[in-house]
Write an enzyme that holds these catalytic residues in place. Sequence first.
Site, PDB file in Angstrom:
ATOM      1  N   CYS A   2       0.838  -1.191   0.000  1.00 46.85           N
ATOM      2  CA  CYS A   2       0.000   0.000   0.000  1.00 46.85           C
ATOM      3  C   CYS A   2       0.885   1.258   0.000  1.00 46.85           C
ATOM      4  CB  CYS A   2      -0.934   0.099   1.194  1.00 46.85           C
ATOM      5  SG  CYS A   2      -2.069  -1.270   1.321  1.00 46.85           S
ATOM      6  N   ARG A  27       3.724  -0.208  -4.928  1.00 45.02           N
ATOM      7  CA  ARG A  27       3.507  -0.750  -3.589  1.00 45.02           C
ATOM      8  C   ARG A  27       2.203  -1.532  -3.479  1.00 45.02           C
ATOM      9  NH1 ARG A  27       6.847   1.680   0.086  1.00 45.02           N
ATOM     10  NH2 ARG A  27       5.508   1.018   1.759  1.00 45.02           N
ATOM     11  N   TRP A  74      -2.831  -2.722  -1.703  1.00 38.31           N
ATOM     12  CA  TRP A  74      -2.485  -4.134  -1.923  1.00 38.31           C
ATOM     13  C   TRP A  74      -3.298  -4.872  -0.865  1.00 38.31           C
ATOM     14  CZ3 TRP A  74      -0.358  -8.361   0.586  1.00 38.31           C
ATOM     15  CH2 TRP A  74       0.163  -9.371  -0.236  1.00 38.31           C
ATOM     16  N   ASN A 100      -1.429   2.523   5.770  1.00 41.47           N
ATOM     17  CA  ASN A 100      -0.558   1.454   5.253  1.00 41.47           C
ATOM     18  C   ASN A 100      -0.090   0.654   6.458  1.00 41.47           C
ATOM     19  OD1 ASN A 100       1.354  -0.145   3.959  1.00 41.47           O
ATOM     20  ND2 ASN A 100       2.933   1.429   4.092  1.00 41.47           N
ATOM     21  N   GLY A 101      -0.298  -0.662   6.414  1.00 41.73           N
ATOM     22  CA  GLY A 101       0.099  -1.508   7.532  1.00 41.73           C
ATOM     23  C   GLY A 101      -1.009  -2.496   7.841  1.00 41.73           C
ATOM     24  N   GLU A 487      18.444 -16.490  -8.298  1.00 45.53           N
ATOM     25  CA  GLU A 487      18.006 -15.116  -8.577  1.00 45.53           C
ATOM     26  C   GLU A 487      17.460 -15.004 -10.010  1.00 45.53           C
ATOM     27  OE1 GLU A 487      17.148 -12.608  -7.091  1.00 45.53           O
ATOM     28  OE2 GLU A 487      17.297 -10.952  -8.488  1.00 45.53           O
ATOM     29  N   LYS A 491      13.674 -13.807 -10.944  1.00 45.68           N
ATOM     30  CA  LYS A 491      13.370 -12.702 -11.862  1.00 45.68           C
ATOM     31  C   LYS A 491      12.370 -13.161 -12.911  1.00 45.68           C
ATOM     32  CE  LYS A 491      14.335 -10.141 -10.167  1.00 45.68           C
ATOM     33  NZ  LYS A 491      14.802  -9.742  -8.937  1.00 45.68           N
ATOM     34  N   GLU A 494       8.836 -13.839 -11.479  1.00 42.60           N
ATOM     35  CA  GLU A 494       8.188 -12.610 -11.018  1.00 42.60           C
ATOM     36  C   GLU A 494       7.498 -11.867 -12.156  1.00 42.60           C
ATOM     37  OE1 GLU A 494      10.445 -10.400  -7.381  1.00 42.60           O
ATOM     38  OE2 GLU A 494      11.665 -10.658  -9.152  1.00 42.60           O
ATOM     39  N   HIS A 510      18.802 -36.300  -8.635  1.00 48.04           N
ATOM     40  CA  HIS A 510      18.060 -36.725  -7.442  1.00 48.04           C
ATOM     41  C   HIS A 510      16.585 -36.330  -7.533  1.00 48.04           C
ATOM     42  CE1 HIS A 510      21.767 -38.022  -5.599  1.00 48.04           C
ATOM     43  NE2 HIS A 510      22.310 -36.880  -5.969  1.00 48.04           N
ATOM     44  N   LYS A 607       6.436  -4.126  -4.046  1.00 44.52           N
ATOM     45  CA  LYS A 607       7.879  -3.939  -3.888  1.00 44.52           C
ATOM     46  C   LYS A 607       8.304  -4.010  -2.429  1.00 44.52           C
ATOM     47  CE  LYS A 607      11.802  -1.757  -5.691  1.00 44.52           C
ATOM     48  NZ  LYS A 607      12.269  -3.065  -6.161  1.00 44.52           N
TER      49      LYS A 607
HETATM   50  C1  G6P Z   1       9.552  -8.130  -2.292  1.00 47.33           C
HETATM   51  C2  G6P Z   1      10.040  -7.580  -3.606  1.00 47.33           C
HETATM   52  C3  G6P Z   1      11.389  -8.186  -3.948  1.00 47.33           C
HETATM   53  C4  G6P Z   1      12.382  -7.950  -2.821  1.00 47.33           C
HETATM   54  C5  G6P Z   1      11.839  -8.453  -1.482  1.00 47.33           C
HETATM   55  C6  G6P Z   1      12.695  -7.971  -0.320  1.00 47.33           C
HETATM   56  O1  G6P Z   1       9.256  -9.473  -2.412  1.00 47.33           O
HETATM   57  O2  G6P Z   1       9.095  -7.844  -4.621  1.00 47.33           O
HETATM   58  O3  G6P Z   1      11.876  -7.568  -5.123  1.00 47.33           O
HETATM   59  O4  G6P Z   1      13.568  -8.599  -3.101  1.00 47.33           O
HETATM   60  O5  G6P Z   1      10.533  -7.929  -1.268  1.00 47.33           O
HETATM   61  O6  G6P Z   1      12.614  -6.562  -0.259  1.00 47.33           O
HETATM   62  P1  G6P Z   1      13.651  -5.651   0.481  1.00 47.33           P
HETATM   63  O7  G6P Z   1      13.123  -4.255   0.321  1.00 47.33           O
HETATM   64  O8  G6P Z   1      13.660  -6.098   1.918  1.00 47.33           O
HETATM   65  O9  G6P Z   1      14.969  -5.853  -0.150  1.00 47.33           O
END
Ligand code: G6P
Length: 612
Positions: A2, A27, A74, A100-101, A487, A491, A494, A510, A607
């Site tokens: 949010c 957000r 969100w 937000n929270g 990673e 990506k 996502e 395995h 994010k």
């Molecule tokens: C969310 C984001 C990711 C990020 C993760 C940790 O899942 O979508 O891109 O890596 O949070 O976020 P931070 O701000 O703690 O690095």
Amino acid sequence: MCGIVGYIGTQKAEPILINGLLRLEYRGYDSAGIATIENNGIKNIKNKGRVNDLLSVKGIENLKGTIGIGHTRWATHGKPSSENSHPHLDNSNTFAVVHNGIIENYAELRKDLESKGYHFLSETDTEVIPNLIHYFYNKSNLQGELKFLSAVNETCKMLKGSFALEIISSDYPDSMIVVRKDSPLVIGTSPTEHYISSDIPAILSFTKDFYLLNDLEFAYLSRNSIKFYDSALQEISKTATSIEWSAAAAEKDGFEDFMLKEIYEQPKSIRETIGSHIIKDGKCIIDGLDLSKEYLQTINKIFIVACGTAMHAGLACKTVLEQICEISTEVDIASEFRYRNPLINKNTLCIFISQSGETADTIAALKLAREKGAKTIAISNVIGSSISREADYTIYTHAGPEIAVASTKAYTAQIMLLDILALYLAETLEINLDKVEIIKKELLEIPSKVEECLALAPEVKEFANKVYKEKDIFFLGRGLDYSSSLEASLKLKEISYIHSDAYAAGELKHGPIALIENGITVIGILTVPHLVEKTVSNLQEVITRGAKTLIVTNQDLGDKKFDKVIRIPEASEYVSPILSIIPMQLFAYYISKEKGLDVDKPRNLAKSVTVE
Ligand code: G6P
């Protein structure tokens, strides 16, 4: 999760709020709303959908108020709908709130308010807040500003959980109150107007001077003044911080998407991260860090704790920390770490990585480590973020604002800073100084090698366009190439919604090899020299079973029969994760584009994850 935005000044609030919400959409983006103070009271406009959908809601064009609050959601409590969207008003329409929270005890508060005659229009946890404010306000014998402030303060005392709140009232048409606890909120300021936001980039085009609130501090805003209060409602003084980021840094700057722009910004963000910390008079100096040799000699374990991409940055640096600093290093997922009673004591050094500095699990894990007596270092990209208030030391990546939900430049800057940290620890301990010197030189060459990796974009795009319709894509690697595979796979899933998994290549037989069939795509990352031949053998096994293969490597693989080999610049295994991820970021990006998806705002993600 949010985003909240607010404006109090002399201009029409509505376009400023919409502008801020569009920048905060990363957000959360399932619904949005704004409320302004008009001549006849509070006008509240909200809707399910994106911020742009809000512009077609009837009545928005008539908003003239110069004070307003806005929210992009969100969903946590209650599905995305107009009723559940913020702002929320109390039953008498006197107070409007964006939040937000999460309010953990909202169910009991709601029940209690219902017993007092209040009724609720939404399923949200937030709606208790304006009604509680109304309840305390009506009970109060105070007058003026203090009456409003005290009602908000009494309400905050009732709330369990996290909140960043903006509150406006038709009884106070020239004021706004904001307060935060464990959720982000900044106040941008100028002589006659103020901007409130969940993050700095959203309002950077309006001001560069910001006030940061600590938990349970209140700001009482009027057009030409701000007063700050602590939780006992004693007035306190605060100094504004000037932010160096340029407004352009938060714009797309000619790129189609923020993610692409951020991928291409990596040479610069890595250079700035190096430049801010490394090598003054030949020694590694980390701005904000001051650990003694005597203290480091007592450390027998390093924990790196984080979520998502930040956790992968930790994995990419485990080897360098263990081998250069000679300290056993464990990397853990924050949401696991915090509930598994980890073995920590004063001889443990705990490093927490968070781009946003707001991730709830990472902050909780940090608090736990402190309780157990460990020293804590936070690595963040956002100055003044919540994590920096909790850690013993905060050191910053200098990646600039990262807007796309999928993290790219923050990841490589985190690896760079962890590498520098490893060198700093070894130098302080006065061990492995010859290796330190070699890696130091290598790190300085990384930005130009990243540029070389970016030049591979056309080749990566060509392969991406061949496989974008796939349902599954697998990644294989060993050692540090396994962490890069994790990673790369994250990506891809996502932003492309293609199912993807990463495996340590040695684990293939395995189980995962059962998934390999004719035509499936397997991507191998091969940069650790002594492991290359072994991974090549594993790739041979998938080729035999009909897989298409893409290889990212800095090694000469001879005439092996891969469908495509992307050759990245040579580098030692300590730093190669920064390079091998660049084509993989581009790969995910081009697949997402080819599928016509929203690269910057992938479905269901946010994010900054400020809830557990
Ligand atoms: C969310 C984001 C990711 C990020 C993760 C940790 O899942 O979508 O891109 O890596 O949070 O976020 P931070 O701000 O703690 O690095």
